[in-house]
Enzyme design. Sequence first.
Site, PDB file in Angstrom:
ATOM      1  N   ASP A 407      -3.874   1.804  -1.230  1.00 61.45           N
ATOM      2  CA  ASP A 407      -2.852   0.969  -0.080  1.00 61.45           C
ATOM      3  C   ASP A 407      -3.704   0.547   1.082  1.00 61.45           C
ATOM      4  O   ASP A 407      -4.848   0.919   1.071  1.00 61.45           O
ATOM      5  CB  ASP A 407      -1.906   2.266   0.394  1.00 61.45           C
ATOM      6  CG  ASP A 407      -0.970   1.534   1.507  1.00 61.45           C
ATOM      7  OD1 ASP A 407      -0.534   0.367   1.278  1.00 61.45           O
ATOM      8  OD2 ASP A 407      -0.828   2.512   2.465  1.00 61.45           O
ATOM      9  N   LYS A 408      -3.168  -0.284   1.967  1.00 66.75           N
ATOM     10  CA  LYS A 408      -4.086  -0.684   2.899  1.00 66.75           C
ATOM     11  C   LYS A 408      -3.711  -0.221   4.228  1.00 66.75           C
ATOM     12  O   LYS A 408      -4.589   0.429   4.818  1.00 66.75           O
ATOM     13  CB  LYS A 408      -3.515  -2.477   3.112  1.00 66.75           C
ATOM     14  CG  LYS A 408      -4.452  -3.120   4.118  1.00 66.75           C
ATOM     15  CD  LYS A 408      -4.000  -4.557   4.393  1.00 66.75           C
ATOM     16  CE  LYS A 408      -2.829  -4.811   5.209  1.00 66.75           C
ATOM     17  NZ  LYS A 408      -3.012  -4.286   6.512  1.00 66.75           N
ATOM     18  N   ASP A 796      -1.296   6.927   1.706  1.00 66.58           N
ATOM     19  CA  ASP A 796      -1.134   7.949   3.084  1.00 66.58           C
ATOM     20  C   ASP A 796       0.386   7.965   3.161  1.00 66.58           C
ATOM     21  O   ASP A 796       0.801   8.869   3.965  1.00 66.58           O
ATOM     22  CB  ASP A 796      -1.936   7.342   4.191  1.00 66.58           C
ATOM     23  CG  ASP A 796      -1.136   6.236   4.640  1.00 66.58           C
ATOM     24  OD1 ASP A 796      -0.933   5.270   3.971  1.00 66.58           O
ATOM     25  OD2 ASP A 796      -1.041   6.185   6.125  1.00 66.58           O
ATOM     26  N   ASP A 800       3.838   5.369  -1.139  1.00 66.74           N
ATOM     27  CA  ASP A 800       2.767   5.359  -1.998  1.00 66.74           C
ATOM     28  C   ASP A 800       3.024   6.503  -3.167  1.00 66.74           C
ATOM     29  O   ASP A 800       1.969   6.705  -4.003  1.00 66.74           O
ATOM     30  CB  ASP A 800       1.363   5.584  -1.260  1.00 66.74           C
ATOM     31  CG  ASP A 800       1.062   4.519  -0.419  1.00 66.74           C
ATOM     32  OD1 ASP A 800       1.389   3.374  -0.779  1.00 66.74           O
ATOM     33  OD2 ASP A 800       0.522   4.884   0.720  1.00 66.74           O
TER      34      ASP A 800
END
Length: 1162
Positions: A407-408, A796, A800
């Site tokens: 994830d970003k 996080d 996700d």
Amino acid sequence: MLRWIRQQLGFDPPHQSDTRTVYVANRFPEHGHYIPQRFADNRIISSKYTIWNFVPKNLFEQFRRIANFYFLIIFLVQLMIDTPTSPVTSGLPLLFVITVTAIKQGYEDWLRHKADNEVNGAPVFVVRSGSLVQTRSKNIRVGDIVRVAKDETFPADLVLLSSDRADGTCHITTASLDGETNLKTHFSVPETSVCQSVSQLEALQAVVECQQPEADLYRFVGRVTVTQHGEEIVRPLGPENLLLRGARLKNTKEIFGVAVYTGMESKMALNYKCKSQKRSAVEKSMNTFLIIYLVILLSEAVLSTILKYAWQSEEEWNEPFYNQKTEQERNSSPILQFISDFLAFLVLYNFIIPISLYVTVEMQKFLGSFFIGWDLDLYHEESNQKAQVNTSDLNEELGQVEYLFTDKTGTLTENEMQFRECSINGIKYREMNGKLVPEGMTGDSPGGSSPQLMSEELLFLKAVSLCHTVQISYNQSESWLGGDPFSHTNSFSFSHMEYYAASPDEKALVEATRRIGVAFTGCSGDTMEINTFGKTEKYKLLHVLEFDPNRRRMSVILETPSGGKMLFTKGAESAVLPFTTTGEIEKTRLHVDEFALKGLRTLVVACRHFSPKEYIDVDKRLMSARTALQRREEKLQQAFAHIENNLHLLGATGVEDKLQDKVPETIEVLRRAGIKIWVLTGDKHETAVSVSLSCGHFHRTMNILELLQQRSDNECAEQLRRLARRIKEDHVIQHGLVVDGASLSLALREHEKLFMEVCKNCSAVLCCRMAPLQKAKVVRLLKTSPEKPITLAVGDGANDVSMIQEAHVGIGIMGKEGRQAVRNSDYAIARFKFLAKLLLVHGHFYYIRIATLVQYFFYKNVCFITPQFLYQFFCLFSQQTLYDSVYLTLYNICFTSLPILVYSLFEQLVHPDILQAKPSLYRDISKNSLLSFRTFLYWTVLGFTHAFVFFFGSYLLMGEDTSLMSNGQMFGNWTFGTLVFTVMVITVTLKLALETQFWTWMNHFVTWGSIAFYFIFSLFYGGIIWPFLHTQDMYFVFVQLLSCGSAWFAIVIIVITCLFPEVMKKVLYRHLCPTSTQKSQSLSAPQAQALSCVESLCCYQHGQSGCSRLARLLEQMTGQCKASVNNCHTSSRSNRSWSDTENFYSNDRTILTLSPIEASRC
């Protein structure tokens, strides 16, 4: 009991309809023939066993494992027929394995029972018979009115009836459910909010109709019918009226609610999800090897049985004079006799399948998992968080990762938003010294006077200050709670207010407007207050149009102080700009793209004014949709689409989310390790590309390919073909691919192979505008591709979780979006940068350790049983055992178990510093290379070779002339078997010593201690007459063997014959064709001295004090410390000095990477 059985069989389902009717306080209708619905009680059950079913259920689960079931069959065969070995030889190891596993599982379930009893027995207060009664949580029934006080958790899913606040609202946190730590406001309907005493609640006549239980935390459809003065008033109920079990009451003295879902029907219980059992590649290889060895076992048993009957076909060997058959044996069926002999040989050779392998692997994984939590380099001091292991079954999988999905937001970035820029009415502004300054101007204003903002700028700031779900916490006394919530504004400054928001973006924007001068100061019921440059304004909150992932925007409808009705909307530019009709649309669109290229997260803000007639229609549409029991979501979406239209564009915001520390370096290291990295994010593609470039996921020299905004299958397929041709034609070293969620859906629908071909030729892939389930689909696509690569997902947030659970290994980041990702992950770390050491060091070590453990176990069992097979050729296949039964039992349990266990916990082929400095070493162990068929064949052939040397070496030395004693006394078959067994124990132990690269004092202790223990045990076992033994064939055998010099000569010669070729092979390979790992070992020797055997145990965070004392004691005993402990450590430090040109990791403080600076801690 009968009802429960009927429900389990499906004859008496508890829910007969799609809705349930709950009578508040269980005031059922007195007229007619009303039959109450049946609901679950409020007990939570997370345990698997009860005291009655533990033994049968646990045994059933354990014997579902093939190896356990196999040994059970062998044990039963030994009991039923006359076999050459005692049933104890199979029964005792099986009992040991079953008992250890049962104790472990029983203890874990006891902890679950303990937790369940604590929850179910918690005291609660309910309204019954006109008074407040204390009872236990498990006694709550659907329809009970429950009282919950401040900071208590809700014992069931409750519909809020009233609170101590006049407006009937309360604040809660749902951190234990979805990880969100912000305060959320929940509401009661006006007709019940006035019932704040027990007598009023007892008199309340109300009926709640709602949907049957479902797991979705954010969905609740219902209505409440309140009867007042003979009139029925119907009010809609939604998620904002439901208090979920597990949530906690905050900033509210007490509330009363009616239980609608209880026990295992509560939303929290319905979200208990058994994670799919993940199996590592090593475990799959181990099962394959077990099948091969099972085939070898069956082949040996069949061959032995056939040879026995071939030998007995000769009359002289069929019934020799010393072994006459009984009448029953002569008349028995040949087929039954053949089966009996086959089973007897199967029992004789069954130890080639190592049952103790499972126990050792379980212990290695369990004990080895502690090293991750103890590693100080994976500890984050700022948040006081250490690495966390949720499952130890996948440790070795960390060393096999080929694809990394990340994830970003919050994973690569800090998820700490800071307001940077905004666009208002087509003009760009930035914040300087608490002021909005147009682009190109400075923030200095003469005289310090308050800035003069135009109406459009002021309206924009007000929209940002009012269109949100932010809650406020005040740092003063809570005495004002329940009174005027705005009284605080006269007594202290805004600095005492702290904002809480579900989204960090919202918090950053509201804090920015406060700094500029438009401060959100509170919300009470349906009133929102802002302070505009010292002037207080109150807005009436009429409706909230909640954010959802499909609309990607949220709105509020307010009544302004002047009495007008107004809508404020904010959301993603693609979700707002298409619905705007006025304002500086094109300029704002350009500014949004500029913000995105800078890596800023963007939101667009718009408004709409309603005429009185328009608002009446809007209010009617919303009320109609919200009171619907059927298709409520669909009707709400239609109403929202009608309302959020014809918008006036106010502007856009740009918020920066900083990269985490060392993210570019970590990505580069992982790429050099051969790991392909995919970034999956919900951001727009400009923002995502900008962040990918800044973090090093995309290089500036990389050829960026795009698969964006595809509208049809044909268009998507054609674009994919163009990209594939471009990759072949362009002579560029690296390609990067950007794909959005809509195009990805089309690509995965019918063009999976073409899409995968493009992706595999790209060194980096970026997927933007991704929904949570799309992330999981992408992971599944790679995971199930023909190459079957090992995948790792890291994130996080709650969005996700599906990706983390789908990947082979899931890692949660302990970020600011709650703990749901951490709870559902296999491992959890505080920062993305820790991923490098977790994979390159811990993953590398775990894999090489368990790979050697598995191969070595099969090797030593081949060495163990093959002499037994060869011995049958010399005893006419009479099934005579070569070894004593005690030796058969203890070989895997005692004599050879500890050295391999300690090896599998501490072995290091290469120093950790070198593993991090040379990530390419990670590629050497990829694709399960150490458990390849070639390596397996080598260990198997080696085992057979050593077994032949053991047997025939002993036979040649003493087979022809057994009178080796000085007095002419002869050796028997037990002496011969003991000699073979002695040579075998020494050889397999020393073979492991040859494989060991990293020696600690524990390795020395168990290696030499195992050999010594065998000799000591054999002397006691054979030197004493034990009264409880039925026969004692080994009496004085071992003592007699050791008193013979020829036997000692045979032991030395055979051990050297077995191991000398191994030593020569290692020397020649290392000098003639060394592997990259061996080259790195030679590099690491001068740079990083091996730790002393004492230091290897004492440098973990949780074992420092006790092990340090042990270290000093052992060093003093062995003479390493002459004068004092300080002198010892001084010399230790001086011996491990570092030159200026060498790599030095000053933060490496674990056993694995002990630096000289930290040696004083040991």
